[in-house]
Design an enzyme around this catalytic site. Structure first.
Site, short mmCIF file in Angstrom:
data_model
loop_
_atom_site.label_atom_id
_atom_site.label_comp_id
_atom_site.label_asym_id
_atom_site.label_seq_id
_atom_site.Cartn_x
_atom_site.Cartn_y
_atom_site.Cartn_z
N CYS A 164 0.89 -1.15 0.00
CA CYS A 164 0.00 0.00 0.00
C CYS A 164 0.93 1.21 0.00
CB CYS A 164 -0.90 0.02 1.23
SG CYS A 164 -1.84 1.57 1.38
N CYS A 203 -0.35 4.24 2.37
CA CYS A 203 -0.41 4.12 3.83
C CYS A 203 -0.13 2.69 4.25
CB CYS A 203 -1.74 4.63 4.38
SG CYS A 203 -3.19 4.01 3.53
N SER A 204 -1.16 1.92 4.59
CA SER A 204 -0.90 0.59 5.13
C SER A 204 -2.07 -0.35 4.88
CB SER A 204 -0.64 0.69 6.63
OG SER A 204 -1.75 1.33 7.25
N CYS A 205 -2.87 -0.12 3.83
CA CYS A 205 -4.04 -0.97 3.56
C CYS A 205 -3.60 -2.42 3.38
CB CYS A 205 -4.78 -0.46 2.32
SG CYS A 205 -5.38 1.23 2.54
#
Lengths: 196, 98
Positions: free
Chosen positions: A104, A107-109
């Site tokens: 991602c 961000c951090s999906c």
């Protein structure tokens, strides 16, 4: 990361904000502890491993998983609808010629429902910036060297759309049952930064 | 114009480093931040897009200097102030004992 900070001040600020919100009725007493327990009992890489093992032993399930992952994982009791809105899940299968990696960049999906919380490296700027530009070099950071002829596809997840890699079944595992096969599957294998 | 979180393809970051036996959280407060965010989302105080936006509009220096869950907590307090749930001073604890 946080381990290198002195994080006593932030810990105190978190406690303060929590108490303030509880005092004003925005949080119910005990709600935070209940949510922490629920989170700890939530997703884990074992879920992704169980899905993988089923796909290895059941070609019909594998086909359904690759065609419509959200529906197929329901056959094993899993769901991407645990949050406020269901996330679209796409499962991408590694083959002899192609290897998939998930990131991602923004961000951090991550498919938390199937893999649990993401590892710190997945959220790092180093991984997010580099894997889309030089995936082979990043895979080398993980000790993975793929043949030059293997095509690498990098999937960039978003808030609405999550990915999981279906690793290749290792050779010489014909005698293993589904449970034993699931035991071979690692979190990195499901993200694509390891082969299984 | 891209914001600091949009690092895909950016040059200059170092090798990816794995932490052996990494725990889900490195400190209790991190778990509290995750739970707090889930509770506020569920209550409709803000939505997930607003939460992400609040992280992504952090000043670049602070974004890069903050740990993952420090960014989360920063976004939560930004939104609580903007939504009028509490003033920045109250959130910072400046009125405590006053």
């Amino acid at each position: 990361m946080s381990a290198t900070h002195d994080d006593a001040p932030v810990a105190a600020r978190v406690r303060h904000v929590e108490a303030l919100l509880e005092q004003r009725g925005w949080l119910a007493p005990g709600e935070i502890d209940e949510r922490i327990d629920a989170f700890a009992a939530g997703g884990s890489p074992a879920h992704g491993a169980a899905i993988t093992a089923r796909a290895w032993v059941d070609p019909g399930f594998r086909a359904r998983l690759l065609a419509d992952a959200n529906t197929a994982i329901g056959e094993l009791g899993y769901s991407m609808a645990g949050g406020l809105q269901e996330q679209q899940l796409t499962v991408v299968a590694n083959s002899e010629d192609e290897h998939h990696v998930v990131v991602c960049t923004l961000c951090s999906c991550y498919p938390i429902a199937l893999l649990g919380p993401s590892p710190g490296w997945y959220r790092s700027e180093a991984y997010r910036s580099r894997v889309v530009r030089e995936p082979r070099a990043v895979l080398r950071d993980f000790g993975v060297e793929l043949p030059a002829t293997t095509r690498i596809t990098v999937w960039d997840a978003s808030a609405e759309s999550r990915y999981m890699v279906l690793p290749r079944r290792p050779d010489a595992t014909e005698g293993l049952d589904e449970t034993a096969l699931a035991g071979l599957v690692t979190r990195k294998g499901l993200i694509g930064t390891a082969v299984v | 114009m891209s914001r600091i979180n949009d690092v895909g393809g950016m040059l200059g970051f170092p090798a990816v480093v794995e932490e052996p036996d990494e725990p889900a959280f490195h400190a209790d407060w991190e778990a509290h931040v995750v739970a707090l965010n889930a509770a506020l989302l569920r209550r409709g105080v803000y939505d997930l897009d607003e939460f992400r936006d609040a992280i992504e509009r952090m000043p670049p220096q602070e974004y890069l200097a903050s740990s993952y869950y420090e960014k989360w907590f920063r976004a939560i307090t930004t939104l609580l102030a903007e939504k009028g749930i509490a003033t920045p001073a109250e959130l910072a604890g400046e009125l405590a004992g006053g």
